[in-house]
Design a protein around this motif. Structure first.
Motif, PDB file in Angstrom:
ATOM      1  N   MET A 188       0.823  -1.188   0.000  1.00 20.74           N
ATOM      2  CA  MET A 188       0.000   0.000   0.000  1.00 20.74           C
ATOM      3  C   MET A 188       0.874   1.260   0.000  1.00 20.74           C
ATOM      4  O   MET A 188       0.577   2.220  -0.693  1.00 20.74           O
ATOM      5  CB  MET A 188      -0.914  -0.035   1.232  1.00 20.74           C
ATOM      6  CG  MET A 188      -1.926   1.042   1.231  1.00 20.74           C
ATOM      7  SD  MET A 188      -3.064   0.776  -0.119  1.00 20.74           S
ATOM      8  CE  MET A 188      -4.512   1.423   0.546  1.00 20.74           C
ATOM      9  N   THR A 189       1.939   1.225   0.777  1.00 19.43           N
ATOM     10  CA  THR A 189       2.839   2.372   0.843  1.00 19.43           C
ATOM     11  C   THR A 189       3.519   2.617  -0.498  1.00 19.43           C
ATOM     12  O   THR A 189       3.666   3.763  -0.926  1.00 19.43           O
ATOM     13  CB  THR A 189       3.912   2.140   1.938  1.00 19.43           C
ATOM     14  OG1 THR A 189       3.252   1.819   3.168  1.00 19.43           O
ATOM     15  CG2 THR A 189       4.757   3.361   2.125  1.00 19.43           C
ATOM     16  N   CYS A 190       3.905   1.552  -1.154  1.00 21.91           N
ATOM     17  CA  CYS A 190       4.542   1.688  -2.474  1.00 21.91           C
ATOM     18  C   CYS A 190       3.577   2.292  -3.485  1.00 21.91           C
ATOM     19  O   CYS A 190       3.980   3.110  -4.312  1.00 21.91           O
ATOM     20  CB  CYS A 190       5.035   0.336  -2.965  1.00 21.91           C
ATOM     21  SG  CYS A 190       6.415  -0.296  -2.014  1.00 21.91           S
ATOM     22  N   LEU A 191       2.326   1.911  -3.416  1.00 19.29           N
ATOM     23  CA  LEU A 191       1.325   2.448  -4.327  1.00 19.29           C
ATOM     24  C   LEU A 191       1.136   3.946  -4.099  1.00 19.29           C
ATOM     25  O   LEU A 191       1.053   4.726  -5.057  1.00 19.29           O
ATOM     26  CB  LEU A 191      -0.003   1.711  -4.154  1.00 19.29           C
ATOM     27  CG  LEU A 191      -1.138   2.173  -5.055  1.00 19.29           C
ATOM     28  CD1 LEU A 191      -0.779   1.905  -6.502  1.00 19.29           C
ATOM     29  CD2 LEU A 191      -2.423   1.489  -4.674  1.00 19.29           C
ATOM     30  N   ILE A 192       1.102   4.365  -2.856  1.00 19.27           N
ATOM     31  CA  ILE A 192       0.950   5.786  -2.532  1.00 19.27           C
ATOM     32  C   ILE A 192       2.158   6.579  -3.034  1.00 19.27           C
ATOM     33  O   ILE A 192       2.011   7.643  -3.631  1.00 19.27           O
ATOM     34  CB  ILE A 192       0.733   5.972  -1.018  1.00 19.27           C
ATOM     35  CG1 ILE A 192      -0.626   5.390  -0.614  1.00 19.27           C
ATOM     36  CG2 ILE A 192       0.815   7.442  -0.627  1.00 19.27           C
ATOM     37  CD1 ILE A 192      -0.851   5.337   0.866  1.00 19.27           C
ATOM     38  N   CYS A 193       3.355   6.056  -2.813  1.00 23.56           N
ATOM     39  CA  CYS A 193       4.570   6.735  -3.282  1.00 23.56           C
ATOM     40  C   CYS A 193       4.590   6.829  -4.808  1.00 23.56           C
ATOM     41  O   CYS A 193       4.965   7.857  -5.372  1.00 23.56           O
ATOM     42  CB  CYS A 193       5.815   6.011  -2.786  1.00 23.56           C
ATOM     43  SG  CYS A 193       6.067   6.154  -1.019  1.00 23.56           S
ATOM     44  N   PHE A 194       4.157   5.768  -5.476  1.00 22.34           N
ATOM     45  CA  PHE A 194       4.102   5.763  -6.932  1.00 22.34           C
ATOM     46  C   PHE A 194       3.139   6.831  -7.443  1.00 22.34           C
ATOM     47  O   PHE A 194       3.439   7.558  -8.384  1.00 22.34           O
ATOM     48  CB  PHE A 194       3.688   4.374  -7.423  1.00 22.34           C
ATOM     49  CG  PHE A 194       3.550   4.290  -8.903  1.00 22.34           C
ATOM     50  CD1 PHE A 194       4.677   4.267  -9.717  1.00 22.34           C
ATOM     51  CD2 PHE A 194       2.303   4.243  -9.491  1.00 22.34           C
ATOM     52  CE1 PHE A 194       4.556   4.192 -11.088  1.00 22.34           C
ATOM     53  CE2 PHE A 194       2.164   4.177 -10.848  1.00 22.34           C
ATOM     54  CZ  PHE A 194       3.297   4.140 -11.655  1.00 22.34           C
ATOM     55  N   LYS A 195       1.981   6.947  -6.814  1.00 20.61           N
ATOM     56  CA  LYS A 195       0.995   7.946  -7.207  1.00 20.61           C
ATOM     57  C   LYS A 195       1.533   9.361  -7.003  1.00 20.61           C
ATOM     58  O   LYS A 195       1.331  10.247  -7.839  1.00 20.61           O
ATOM     59  CB  LYS A 195      -0.296   7.781  -6.405  1.00 20.61           C
ATOM     60  CG  LYS A 195      -1.161   6.669  -6.868  1.00 20.61           C
ATOM     61  CD  LYS A 195      -1.721   7.015  -8.211  1.00 20.61           C
ATOM     62  CE  LYS A 195      -2.872   6.113  -8.532  1.00 20.61           C
ATOM     63  NZ  LYS A 195      -3.474   6.401  -9.808  1.00 20.61           N
ATOM     64  N   ILE A 196       2.218   9.592  -5.890  1.00 23.47           N
ATOM     65  CA  ILE A 196       2.770  10.918  -5.608  1.00 23.47           C
ATOM     66  C   ILE A 196       3.813  11.289  -6.657  1.00 23.47           C
ATOM     67  O   ILE A 196       3.822  12.399  -7.183  1.00 23.47           O
ATOM     68  CB  ILE A 196       3.364  10.964  -4.188  1.00 23.47           C
ATOM     69  CG1 ILE A 196       2.246  10.889  -3.159  1.00 23.47           C
ATOM     70  CG2 ILE A 196       4.194  12.219  -3.977  1.00 23.47           C
ATOM     71  CD1 ILE A 196       2.737  10.729  -1.738  1.00 23.47           C
ATOM     72  N   ILE A 197       4.687  10.362  -6.983  1.00 19.12           N
ATOM     73  CA  ILE A 197       5.746  10.636  -7.952  1.00 19.12           C
ATOM     74  C   ILE A 197       5.170  10.887  -9.335  1.00 19.12           C
ATOM     75  O   ILE A 197       5.570  11.823 -10.024  1.00 19.12           O
ATOM     76  CB  ILE A 197       6.769   9.483  -7.961  1.00 19.12           C
ATOM     77  CG1 ILE A 197       7.546   9.468  -6.651  1.00 19.12           C
ATOM     78  CG2 ILE A 197       7.713   9.608  -9.138  1.00 19.12           C
ATOM     79  CD1 ILE A 197       8.426   8.263  -6.456  1.00 19.12           C
ATOM     80  N   ARG A 201       2.214  11.992 -10.082  1.00 23.63           N
ATOM     81  CA  ARG A 201       1.489  13.266 -10.069  1.00 23.63           C
ATOM     82  C   ARG A 201       2.457  14.437 -10.191  1.00 23.63           C
ATOM     83  O   ARG A 201       2.210  15.402 -10.898  1.00 23.63           O
ATOM     84  CB  ARG A 201       0.658  13.396  -8.800  1.00 23.63           C
ATOM     85  CG  ARG A 201      -0.149  14.679  -8.785  1.00 23.63           C
ATOM     86  CD  ARG A 201      -1.056  14.771  -7.614  1.00 23.63           C
ATOM     87  NE  ARG A 201      -2.065  13.727  -7.732  1.00 23.63           N
ATOM     88  CZ  ARG A 201      -2.875  13.384  -6.741  1.00 23.63           C
ATOM     89  NH1 ARG A 201      -2.776  13.964  -5.577  1.00 23.63           N
ATOM     90  NH2 ARG A 201      -3.772  12.439  -6.910  1.00 23.63           N
ATOM     91  N   LYS A 202       3.607  14.357  -9.502  1.00 23.65           N
ATOM     92  CA  LYS A 202       4.600  15.425  -9.589  1.00 23.65           C
ATOM     93  C   LYS A 202       5.168  15.530 -10.994  1.00 23.65           C
ATOM     94  O   LYS A 202       5.362  16.624 -11.524  1.00 23.65           O
ATOM     95  CB  LYS A 202       5.730  15.188  -8.592  1.00 23.65           C
ATOM     96  CG  LYS A 202       5.354  15.515  -7.171  1.00 23.65           C
ATOM     97  CD  LYS A 202       6.548  15.363  -6.248  1.00 23.65           C
ATOM     98  CE  LYS A 202       6.161  15.693  -4.829  1.00 23.65           C
ATOM     99  NZ  LYS A 202       7.296  15.593  -3.917  1.00 23.65           N
ATOM    100  N   LEU A 203       5.444  14.405 -11.628  1.00 19.46           N
ATOM    101  CA  LEU A 203       6.009  14.425 -12.975  1.00 19.46           C
ATOM    102  C   LEU A 203       5.021  14.974 -13.993  1.00 19.46           C
ATOM    103  O   LEU A 203       5.385  15.756 -14.867  1.00 19.46           O
ATOM    104  CB  LEU A 203       6.464  13.021 -13.376  1.00 19.46           C
ATOM    105  CG  LEU A 203       7.687  12.481 -12.629  1.00 19.46           C
ATOM    106  CD1 LEU A 203       7.958  11.047 -13.048  1.00 19.46           C
ATOM    107  CD2 LEU A 203       8.897  13.344 -12.882  1.00 19.46           C
ATOM    108  N   THR A 204       3.775  14.585 -13.905  1.00 23.00           N
ATOM    109  CA  THR A 204       2.786  15.059 -14.867  1.00 23.00           C
ATOM    110  C   THR A 204       2.492  16.541 -14.669  1.00 23.00           C
ATOM    111  O   THR A 204       2.294  17.265 -15.650  1.00 23.00           O
ATOM    112  CB  THR A 204       1.486  14.259 -14.779  1.00 23.00           C
ATOM    113  OG1 THR A 204       0.992  14.314 -13.440  1.00 23.00           O
ATOM    114  CG2 THR A 204       1.697  12.827 -15.204  1.00 23.00           C
TER     115      THR A 204
END
Length: 71
Positions: free
Chosen positions: A1-10, A12-15
């Protein structure tokens, strides 16, 4: 779950960064126009060779830094 949240944050920042870069280009195109050679006004004269500097020109002194040893 933590990895999924980190992936989403990253992702979102790139886009958002990509959207911001394209938005800046759109603003430049609306504010300034290119000349006949396809360059913006600040791109026309980029010759900064030492031959263009006059002999009587004073040196640019960088006085914005910290003044160590002075009062």
């Amino acid at each position: 779950m933590t990895c999924l949240i980190c992936f989403k944050i990253i992702t979102r920042k790139l886009t958002s960064k990509e959207k911001k870069d394209t938005a800046d280009d759109d603003v430049l195109q609306t504010m300034f126009s290119k000349d006949d050679n396809g360059k913006y006004p600040w791109e026309t004269d980029t010759d900064d060779s030492p031959d263009r500097i006059n002999k009587t020109t004073r040196r640019l002194k960088d006085s914005t830094g910290a003044k160590r040893g002075r009062w």
